[in-house]
Write a protein that holds these residues in place. Structure first.
Motif, mmCIF file in Angstrom:
data_model
loop_
_atom_site.group_PDB
_atom_site.id
_atom_site.type_symbol
_atom_site.label_atom_id
_atom_site.label_comp_id
_atom_site.label_asym_id
_atom_site.label_seq_id
_atom_site.Cartn_x
_atom_site.Cartn_y
_atom_site.Cartn_z
ATOM 1 N N ASP A 52 31.570 60.622 67.106
ATOM 2 C CA ASP A 52 31.724 62.163 67.238
ATOM 3 C C ASP A 52 31.861 62.761 65.981
ATOM 4 O O ASP A 52 31.069 63.597 65.357
ATOM 5 N N ASN A 56 28.811 64.628 63.546
ATOM 6 C CA ASN A 56 28.813 66.256 63.216
ATOM 7 C C ASN A 56 28.755 66.113 61.830
ATOM 8 O O ASN A 56 28.269 67.372 61.345
ATOM 9 N N SER A 60 25.611 68.313 59.456
ATOM 10 C CA SER A 60 26.199 69.445 59.027
ATOM 11 C C SER A 60 25.712 69.799 57.699
ATOM 12 O O SER A 60 25.015 68.985 56.742
#
Length: 324
Positions: A52, A56, A60
């Motif tokens: 996770d 992310n 990003s």
């Protein structure tokens, strides 16, 4: 806190922590057998949190920063050599590291060059990789390979099909679907030209080999056999009447499309537009305008050069060539 979340407890080095997190994330999408010998550098138990975290990161605005870290990790752990030992099916589910896309692409191009993978499998792999976090960076390569797969499908379908006995039959076949090979070839070279604008040492030479494969397929098989058949079926018509029987003629354009119209007609002339481009444009217009679009084809006046073609489109009762 770091240990509880990631399972890392090896040292005080930020580099070691970063390596641990990325390898732990990889375990979430790869079999642990691919990381054999590195068990002390990742935590399978904490792979969910690490995945996770990395997910992310690579989705990003700081994706490029991750790429730099990933390149360091790839080099430091010799991951290219490690992953190259495995099959595409072993790597297909992972998009953590950009090197995975490069290895998959390299294996795809090699498989095409040695005829060891069918078109359906290639298309399935490309479709699967479209969701990769790094697809934008390698999309032109994937798109080029996708077009090659479509060419392979086309060849398998029409290997023994260029044996038409009359021009009208062959004309209808081309305007119906034989033109698609021209489209695949054009789309491949568009992708290739875009690939040349980026630098990927692991892929560049292999992709150039793929270009050679495409040229042979298109020129030595498709164009050679198609033109040979076409020349045979039009020979008698051209030698006797100068035009092909039962096919609409460019010289009748004004009479057939403009004069008979009850409303305004707008004519936009694009010199030497390929038929496959016209079909692609029609599809785009249909989508963007929600209108009914049709595509028709006519035989060009001979010789098929601009100054003769322009005259043929104008209203007239007679057209002739005056030699001076």
């Amino acid at each position: 806190m770091v240990h509880n979340s990631t399972g890392f407890n090896n040292s005080d080095s930020i580099d070691d922590l970063t390596e641990h997190v990325i390898l732990s994330a990889l375990v979430r999408t790869l079999s642990t057998s691919l990381l054999s010998g590195l068990e002390s550098r990742y935590s399978e138990e904490n792979s969910g949190f690490c995945y996770d975290l990395v997910f992310n990161w690579i989705h990003s605005a700081k994706k490029d920063e991750f790429k730099n870290v990933a390149e360091y990790l790839t080099s430091n752990l010799s991951l290219v050599d490690r992953f190259n030992r495995y099959e595409i099916k072993d790597l297909i589910e992972s998009d953590i590291l950009p090197i995975i896309d490069e290895i998959i692409l390299s294996k795809l191009m090699y498989a095409i060059s040695v005829h060891s993978m069918d078109a359906e499998t290639i298309i399935s792999i490309v479709e699967k990789r479209k969701t990769s976090a790094w697809y934008d960076e390698y999309g032109h390569f994937y798109e080029g390979i996708y077009q090659v797969a479509l060419m392979k499908q086309f060849e398998a379908k029409y290997t023994n099909s260029f044996h038409f006995t009359n021009a009208k039959e062959m004309w209808d076949a081309y305007t119906r679907d034989l033109y698609l090979m021209d489209q695949y070839y054009r789309e491949f070279h568009l992708s290739y030209s875009k690939c040349l604008q980026s630098l990927h040492p692991l892929l560049d030479d292999t992709f150039k080999d793929l270009v050679d494969y495409v040229e042979k397929e298109y020129k030595n098989w498709y164009l050679d056999k198609l033109s040979s058949n076409w020349n045979k079926v039009i020979e008698e018509d051209l030698s006797t009447t100068g035009k092909i029987t039962d096919i609409s003629q460019q010289v009748d354009f004004y009479r057939d499309y403009v004069e008979q119209s009850k409303g305004k007609v707008f004519v936009i002339i694009s010199d030497a537009m390929r038929y496959d481009v016209a079909c692609e444009l029609a599809k785009q217009l249909e989508i963007e305008t929600n209108a009914d679009i049709t595509v028709n084809a006519v035989q060009s006046i001979l010789p098929s050069i601009t100054k003769f073609g322009m005259a043929a489109l104008l209203p007239h009762k007679k057209i002739e060539t005056v030699l001076s």
